[in-house]
Design a protein around this motif. Structure first.
Motif, PDB file in Angstrom:
ATOM      1  N   HIS A  40       0.775  -1.221   0.061  1.00  0.00           N
ATOM      2  CA  HIS A  40      -0.130  -0.237   0.080  1.00  0.00           C
ATOM      3  C   HIS A  40       1.017   1.198  -0.147  1.00  0.00           C
ATOM      4  CE1 HIS A  40      -3.673   2.350   0.669  1.00  0.00           C
ATOM      5  NE2 HIS A  40      -2.880   2.942   1.651  1.00  0.00           N
ATOM      6  N   PRO A  41       0.836   2.077  -1.048  1.00  0.00           N
ATOM      7  CA  PRO A  41       1.653   3.313  -1.230  1.00  0.00           C
ATOM      8  C   PRO A  41       1.383   4.448   0.066  1.00  0.00           C
ATOM      9  CG  PRO A  41       0.000   3.516  -2.889  1.00  0.00           C
ATOM     10  CD  PRO A  41      -0.120   2.018  -2.033  1.00  0.00           C
ATOM     11  N   ALA A  42       0.394   4.463   0.748  1.00  0.00           N
ATOM     12  CA  ALA A  42       0.232   5.653   1.501  1.00  0.00           C
ATOM     13  C   ALA A  42       0.115   4.678   2.919  1.00  0.00           C
ATOM     14  CB  ALA A  42      -1.414   6.087   1.367  1.00  0.00           C
ATOM     15  N   GLN A  43      -0.036   6.070   3.879  1.00  0.00           N
ATOM     16  CA  GLN A  43      -0.004   5.392   5.392  1.00  0.00           C
ATOM     17  C   GLN A  43      -1.273   4.578   5.659  1.00  0.00           C
ATOM     18  OE1 GLN A  43      -0.100   9.064   7.306  1.00  0.00           O
ATOM     19  NE2 GLN A  43       1.800   9.630   7.281  1.00  0.00           N
ATOM     20  N   ALA A  44      -1.213   3.481   6.710  1.00  0.00           N
ATOM     21  CA  ALA A  44      -1.929   2.768   6.966  1.00  0.00           C
ATOM     22  C   ALA A  44      -1.801   2.341   8.690  1.00  0.00           C
ATOM     23  CB  ALA A  44      -2.198   1.461   6.206  1.00  0.00           C
ATOM     24  N   ILE A  45      -2.910   2.168   9.307  1.00  0.00           N
ATOM     25  CA  ILE A  45      -2.578   1.732  10.599  1.00  0.00           C
ATOM     26  C   ILE A  45      -3.812   0.481  10.714  1.00  0.00           C
ATOM     27  CG2 ILE A  45      -4.231   3.440  11.527  1.00  0.00           C
ATOM     28  CD1 ILE A  45      -2.920   3.165  14.221  1.00  0.00           C
ATOM     29  N   LEU A  46      -3.403  -0.503  11.073  1.00  0.00           N
ATOM     30  CA  LEU A  46      -4.289  -1.702  11.119  1.00  0.00           C
ATOM     31  C   LEU A  46      -4.369  -2.072  12.620  1.00  0.00           C
ATOM     32  CD1 LEU A  46      -3.315  -1.961   8.250  1.00  0.00           C
ATOM     33  CD2 LEU A  46      -3.312  -4.408   8.549  1.00  0.00           C
ATOM     34  N   HIS A  47      -5.271  -1.388  13.262  1.00  0.00           N
ATOM     35  CA  HIS A  47      -5.597  -1.509  14.730  1.00  0.00           C
ATOM     36  C   HIS A  47      -6.287  -2.923  15.183  1.00  0.00           C
ATOM     37  CE1 HIS A  47      -5.473   0.342  18.866  1.00  0.00           C
ATOM     38  NE2 HIS A  47      -6.768   0.085  18.610  1.00  0.00           N
ATOM     39  N   ARG A  48      -5.695  -3.805  15.839  1.00  0.00           N
ATOM     40  CA  ARG A  48      -6.494  -4.674  16.431  1.00  0.00           C
ATOM     41  C   ARG A  48      -7.194  -4.390  17.876  1.00  0.00           C
ATOM     42  NH1 ARG A  48      -5.045 -10.798  16.224  1.00  0.00           N
ATOM     43  NH2 ARG A  48      -6.708 -11.739  17.740  1.00  0.00           N
ATOM     44  N   VAL A  49      -8.550  -4.776  17.697  1.00  0.00           N
ATOM     45  CA  VAL A  49      -9.336  -4.531  18.831  1.00  0.00           C
ATOM     46  C   VAL A  49      -9.827  -5.924  19.412  1.00  0.00           C
ATOM     47  CG1 VAL A  49     -11.721  -3.745  19.647  1.00  0.00           C
ATOM     48  CG2 VAL A  49     -10.375  -2.502  17.819  1.00  0.00           C
ATOM     49  N   ALA A  50      -9.562  -6.056  20.832  1.00  0.00           N
ATOM     50  CA  ALA A  50     -10.034  -7.265  21.403  1.00  0.00           C
ATOM     51  C   ALA A  50     -11.512  -7.487  21.427  1.00  0.00           C
ATOM     52  CB  ALA A  50      -9.643  -7.202  22.900  1.00  0.00           C
ATOM     53  N   SER A  51     -11.932  -8.537  20.834  1.00  0.00           N
ATOM     54  CA  SER A  51     -13.222  -8.878  20.712  1.00  0.00           C
ATOM     55  C   SER A  51     -14.030  -9.073  21.921  1.00  0.00           C
ATOM     56  CB  SER A  51     -13.208 -10.389  19.736  1.00  0.00           C
ATOM     57  OG  SER A  51     -12.741 -11.168  20.647  1.00  0.00           O
ATOM     58  N   SER A  52     -13.220  -9.422  23.039  1.00  0.00           N
ATOM     59  CA  SER A  52     -14.037  -9.459  24.173  1.00  0.00           C
ATOM     60  C   SER A  52     -14.479  -8.216  24.872  1.00  0.00           C
ATOM     61  CB  SER A  52     -13.142 -10.255  25.384  1.00  0.00           C
ATOM     62  OG  SER A  52     -11.945  -9.361  25.486  1.00  0.00           O
ATOM     63  N   ARG A  53     -13.986  -7.055  24.359  1.00  0.00           N
ATOM     64  CA  ARG A  53     -14.301  -5.594  25.047  1.00  0.00           C
ATOM     65  C   ARG A  53     -15.073  -4.694  23.987  1.00  0.00           C
ATOM     66  NH1 ARG A  53      -8.682  -5.211  24.710  1.00  0.00           N
ATOM     67  NH2 ARG A  53      -8.257  -3.164  23.760  1.00  0.00           N
ATOM     68  N   GLY A  54     -14.338  -5.000  22.473  1.00  0.00           N
ATOM     69  CA  GLY A  54     -14.824  -3.830  21.598  1.00  0.00           C
ATOM     70  C   GLY A  54     -13.940  -2.640  21.558  1.00  0.00           C
ATOM     71  N   LEU A  55     -14.382  -1.506  21.097  1.00  0.00           N
ATOM     72  CA  LEU A  55     -13.949  -0.365  21.082  1.00  0.00           C
ATOM     73  C   LEU A  55     -13.634   0.030  22.234  1.00  0.00           C
ATOM     74  CD1 LEU A  55     -14.821   0.894  17.441  1.00  0.00           C
ATOM     75  CD2 LEU A  55     -12.507   0.378  18.049  1.00  0.00           C
ATOM     76  N   THR A  56     -12.681   0.814  22.949  1.00  0.00           N
ATOM     77  CA  THR A  56     -12.609   1.391  24.113  1.00  0.00           C
ATOM     78  C   THR A  56     -12.139   2.649  23.747  1.00  0.00           C
ATOM     79  OG1 THR A  56     -10.276   0.931  24.371  1.00  0.00           O
ATOM     80  CG2 THR A  56     -11.920  -0.782  25.282  1.00  0.00           C
ATOM     81  N   ASP A  57     -12.031   3.598  25.098  1.00  0.00           N
ATOM     82  CA  ASP A  57     -11.367   4.826  24.921  1.00  0.00           C
ATOM     83  C   ASP A  57     -10.081   4.943  24.194  1.00  0.00           C
ATOM     84  OD1 ASP A  57     -14.101   5.889  26.179  1.00  0.00           O
ATOM     85  OD2 ASP A  57     -13.004   6.030  27.899  1.00  0.00           O
ATOM     86  N   GLN A  58      -9.164   3.941  24.979  1.00  0.00           N
ATOM     87  CA  GLN A  58      -7.807   3.878  24.479  1.00  0.00           C
ATOM     88  C   GLN A  58      -7.910   3.792  22.706  1.00  0.00           C
ATOM     89  OE1 GLN A  58      -5.042   4.943  25.988  1.00  0.00           O
ATOM     90  NE2 GLN A  58      -4.049   4.360  24.011  1.00  0.00           N
ATOM     91  N   ASP A  59      -8.788   2.997  22.323  1.00  0.00           N
ATOM     92  CA  ASP A  59      -8.677   2.559  20.868  1.00  0.00           C
ATOM     93  C   ASP A  59      -8.990   3.936  20.234  1.00  0.00           C
ATOM     94  OD1 ASP A  59      -8.325  -0.262  21.178  1.00  0.00           O
ATOM     95  OD2 ASP A  59     -10.320  -0.524  21.528  1.00  0.00           O
ATOM     96  N   PHE A  60      -9.702   4.560  20.819  1.00  0.00           N
ATOM     97  CA  PHE A  60     -10.110   5.900  19.975  1.00  0.00           C
ATOM     98  C   PHE A  60      -9.336   6.946  20.141  1.00  0.00           C
ATOM     99  CE2 PHE A  60     -14.758   4.395  20.085  1.00  0.00           C
ATOM    100  CZ  PHE A  60     -15.158   4.843  18.912  1.00  0.00           C
TER     101      PHE A  60
END
Length: 165
Positions: free
Chosen positions: A135-155
């Motif tokens: 991929h020629p541009a920037q990318a972040i692949l952020h893994r989220v724990a399925s047990s808790r879902g998106l959290t404040d820290q993820d945001f």
């Protein structure tokens, strides 16, 4: 809908990140969540996603059902949806060899050179490595724990990255 623009994309998976499984995951084999899973949907996630400096895209096996079932519950507009192609035998073998998630190639193609973030509960270092090469541009692949879902820290992580992308 055009996929070109200046803002980065945020590919959003549903099962796990938005619909956490808790300590005892019981996934529906069809790729959608049962009504009990929909009860786990935090309606405050929608405004938080919408406030991020990016274009949101559903990257889930829910496909168009995400716009029907989830977008209204989250207060989100209809979002673009990644439609998953049938995997080719050659790509399946190569992806298994490299340990790639089955979504990785399609998301890179869909991004079409735009910076993107991807939140999913199944991302691995193999996916990150492959994206960094293909991929020629920037990318972040952020893994989220399925047990808790998106959290404040993820945001926090997503917002900081998106501000710089």
């Amino acid at each position: 809908m055009t996929r070109h623009g200046n803002r980065p994309l945020l590919f959003v998976d549903v099962d796990g990140p938005l619909l956490p499984f808790g300590d005892d995951p019981q996934r529906d084999l069809t790729g959608t969540a049962s009504n009990s899973h929909l009860a786990r949907l935090d309606p405050q996630i929608g405004p938080r996603l919408a406030a991020l400096p990016c274009d949101l895209v559903w990257a889930t096996t829910w496909e168009e059902e995400a716009n029907i079932e989830l977008a209204p519950r989250l207060g989100l507009p209809q979002l673009p949806v990644v439609n998953w192609p049938e995997p080719s035998a050659a790509h399946e073998r190569e992806d298994q060899w490299f340990g790639l998630h089955w979504k990785t190639r399609t998301l890179v193609a869909w991004a079409d050179g735009r910076p993107f973030a991807w939140v999913d509960d199944e991302i691995t270092d193999a996916d990150r490595d492959w994206v960094s090469i293909h991929h020629p541009a920037q990318a972040i692949l952020h893994r989220v724990a399925s047990s808790r879902g998106l959290t404040d820290q993820d945001f926090v992580v997503l917002d900081e990255w998106l501000q710089l992308a």
